[in-house]
Scaffold this motif. Structure first.
Motif, PDB file in Angstrom:
ATOM      1  N   LEU A  14       0.845  -1.387  -0.095  1.00 60.28           N
ATOM      2  CA  LEU A  14       0.186  -0.064  -0.074  1.00 60.28           C
ATOM      3  C   LEU A  14       0.892   1.122  -0.082  1.00 60.28           C
ATOM      4  N   LYS A  15       2.034   1.074   0.872  1.00 66.11           N
ATOM      5  CA  LYS A  15       2.837   2.308   0.546  1.00 66.11           C
ATOM      6  C   LYS A  15       3.635   2.607  -0.605  1.00 66.11           C
ATOM      7  N   SER A  16       3.828   1.301  -1.280  1.00 61.71           N
ATOM      8  CA  SER A  16       4.337   1.521  -2.701  1.00 61.71           C
ATOM      9  C   SER A  16       3.373   2.003  -3.778  1.00 61.71           C
ATOM     10  N   LEU A  17       2.088   1.646  -3.488  1.00 57.46           N
ATOM     11  CA  LEU A  17       1.079   2.149  -4.267  1.00 57.46           C
ATOM     12  C   LEU A  17       0.777   3.634  -4.260  1.00 57.46           C
ATOM     13  N   ARG A  18       0.806   4.011  -2.910  1.00 59.35           N
ATOM     14  CA  ARG A  18       0.652   5.580  -2.796  1.00 59.35           C
ATOM     15  C   ARG A  18       1.889   6.179  -3.615  1.00 59.35           C
ATOM     16  N   ALA A  19       3.132   5.845  -3.559  1.00 58.77           N
ATOM     17  CA  ALA A  19       4.103   6.545  -4.196  1.00 58.77           C
ATOM     18  C   ALA A  19       3.948   6.539  -5.589  1.00 58.77           C
ATOM     19  N   LEU A  20       3.407   5.099  -6.184  1.00 58.37           N
ATOM     20  CA  LEU A  20       3.258   4.991  -7.705  1.00 58.37           C
ATOM     21  C   LEU A  20       2.062   5.937  -8.129  1.00 58.37           C
ATOM     22  N   ILE A  21       1.085   6.136  -7.223  1.00 55.99           N
ATOM     23  CA  ILE A  21       0.038   6.996  -7.639  1.00 55.99           C
ATOM     24  C   ILE A  21       0.605   8.558  -7.536  1.00 55.99           C
ATOM     25  N   SER A  22       1.311   8.948  -6.725  1.00 51.17           N
ATOM     26  CA  SER A  22       1.768  10.206  -6.594  1.00 51.17           C
ATOM     27  C   SER A  22       2.584  10.586  -7.698  1.00 51.17           C
ATOM     28  N   GLU A  23       3.666   9.512  -7.846  1.00 56.16           N
ATOM     29  CA  GLU A  23       4.844   9.769  -8.807  1.00 56.16           C
ATOM     30  C   GLU A  23       4.584   9.641 -10.133  1.00 56.16           C
ATOM     31  N   GLN A  24       3.737   8.747 -10.491  1.00 55.71           N
ATOM     32  CA  GLN A  24       3.157   8.288 -11.790  1.00 55.71           C
ATOM     33  C   GLN A  24       4.188   7.710 -12.570  1.00 55.71           C
ATOM     34  N   HIS A  25       5.457   7.374 -11.948  1.00 63.50           N
ATOM     35  CA  HIS A  25       6.542   6.701 -12.570  1.00 63.50           C
ATOM     36  C   HIS A  25       7.178   5.941 -11.678  1.00 63.50           C
ATOM     37  N   VAL A  26       7.470   4.472 -12.308  1.00 59.77           N
ATOM     38  CA  VAL A  26       8.026   3.551 -11.716  1.00 59.77           C
ATOM     39  C   VAL A  26       9.456   4.085 -11.033  1.00 59.77           C
ATOM     40  N   GLY A  27      10.370   4.462 -11.675  1.00 67.01           N
ATOM     41  CA  GLY A  27      11.596   4.932 -11.366  1.00 67.01           C
ATOM     42  C   GLY A  27      11.613   6.068 -10.136  1.00 67.01           C
ATOM     43  N   ALA A  69      -7.274   2.767  -9.883  1.00 62.79           N
ATOM     44  CA  ALA A  69      -6.519   3.123  -9.057  1.00 62.79           C
ATOM     45  C   ALA A  69      -6.676   4.372  -8.479  1.00 62.79           C
ATOM     46  N   ILE A  70      -7.594   5.142  -9.303  1.00 60.06           N
ATOM     47  CA  ILE A  70      -8.019   6.493  -8.825  1.00 60.06           C
ATOM     48  C   ILE A  70      -8.909   6.408  -7.669  1.00 60.06           C
ATOM     49  N   SER A  71      -9.926   5.159  -7.640  1.00 61.06           N
ATOM     50  CA  SER A  71     -10.807   5.113  -6.720  1.00 61.06           C
ATOM     51  C   SER A  71     -10.259   4.646  -5.316  1.00 61.06           C
ATOM     52  N   ILE A  72      -9.005   3.671  -5.457  1.00 61.98           N
ATOM     53  CA  ILE A  72      -8.264   3.263  -4.511  1.00 61.98           C
ATOM     54  C   ILE A  72      -7.674   4.325  -3.707  1.00 61.98           C
ATOM     55  N   SER A  73      -7.028   5.334  -4.673  1.00 65.02           N
ATOM     56  CA  SER A  73      -6.209   6.408  -3.949  1.00 65.02           C
ATOM     57  C   SER A  73      -6.812   7.303  -3.336  1.00 65.02           C
ATOM     58  N   SER A  74      -8.352   7.486  -3.303  1.00 65.16           N
ATOM     59  CA  SER A  74      -9.031   8.325  -2.567  1.00 65.16           C
ATOM     60  C   SER A  74      -9.227   7.981  -1.210  1.00 65.16           C
ATOM     61  N   LYS A  75      -8.980   6.669  -1.096  1.00 62.62           N
ATOM     62  CA  LYS A  75      -8.940   6.028   0.429  1.00 62.62           C
ATOM     63  C   LYS A  75      -7.582   5.723   0.947  1.00 62.62           C
ATOM     64  N   SER A  77      -4.740   7.358   1.218  1.00 63.77           N
ATOM     65  CA  SER A  77      -3.827   8.144   2.016  1.00 63.77           C
ATOM     66  C   SER A  77      -4.439   8.147   3.412  1.00 63.77           C
ATOM     67  N   ARG A  78      -5.982   8.067   3.469  1.00 62.36           N
ATOM     68  CA  ARG A  78      -6.622   8.015   4.805  1.00 62.36           C
ATOM     69  C   ARG A  78      -6.366   6.833   5.726  1.00 62.36           C
ATOM     70  N   ILE A  79      -6.143   5.735   4.843  1.00 60.75           N
ATOM     71  CA  ILE A  79      -6.263   4.517   5.566  1.00 60.75           C
ATOM     72  C   ILE A  79      -4.779   4.601   6.211  1.00 60.75           C
ATOM     73  N   LEU A  80      -3.486   4.715   5.223  1.00 56.97           N
ATOM     74  CA  LEU A  80      -2.448   4.747   5.673  1.00 56.97           C
ATOM     75  C   LEU A  80      -1.925   5.825   6.884  1.00 56.97           C
ATOM     76  N   ASP A  81      -2.759   7.061   7.078  1.00 58.14           N
ATOM     77  CA  ASP A  81      -2.607   7.714   7.982  1.00 58.14           C
ATOM     78  C   ASP A  81      -3.238   7.525   9.358  1.00 58.14           C
ATOM     79  N   GLU A  82      -4.085   6.509   9.212  1.00 54.15           N
ATOM     80  CA  GLU A  82      -4.963   5.907  10.269  1.00 54.15           C
ATOM     81  C   GLU A  82      -4.130   4.849  10.820  1.00 54.15           C
ATOM     82  N   LEU A  83      -3.388   4.038  10.021  1.00 54.19           N
ATOM     83  CA  LEU A  83      -2.414   3.279  10.470  1.00 54.19           C
ATOM     84  C   LEU A  83      -1.078   3.728  11.098  1.00 54.19           C
TER      85      LEU A  83
END
Length: 93
Positions: A14-27, A69-75, A77-83
């Motif tokens: 999930l942390k990696s997914l957040r980075a991928l969504i934010s960066e929109q670039h694998v590297g 991915a857009i749908s997942i991203s809406s939740k 950050s909130r989930i990771l912050d709560e964790l």
């Protein structure tokens, strides 16, 4: 969609997914997560399998998130912050 057994999911995905969504670039996501580009590509493959969706479409500018991915991203950050809050609370006890 496949049934996801949360006990078998690596929450670091999930942390990696957040980075991928934010960066929109694998590297760039790999640099942000302090892993190799190859490792992030492997992580993206695992995410795609977990969510039974491509999550991103490769474009000339990087990665474009799918509707899922857009749908997942809406939740996400909130989930990771709560964790993080949960673990901070546990550390204070």
């Amino acid at each position: 969609m496949n049934d996801i057994d949360i006990e078998k999911v690596d929450l670091n995905l999930l942390k990696s997914l957040r980075a991928l969504i934010s960066e929109q670039h694998v590297g760039n996501a790999a640099k942000r997560m302090h892993v190799s580009q190859s490792a992030m590509s492997h992580t993206l493959s695992r995410l795609r399998e977990t969510f039974d969706d491509p999550l991103f479409i490769r474009t000339s500018r990087g990665l474009e998130p799918t509707a899922r991915a857009i749908s997942i991203s809406s939740k996400l950050s909130r989930i990771l912050d709560e964790l993080c809050d949960l673990f901070e609370l546990a550390a204070d006890l």
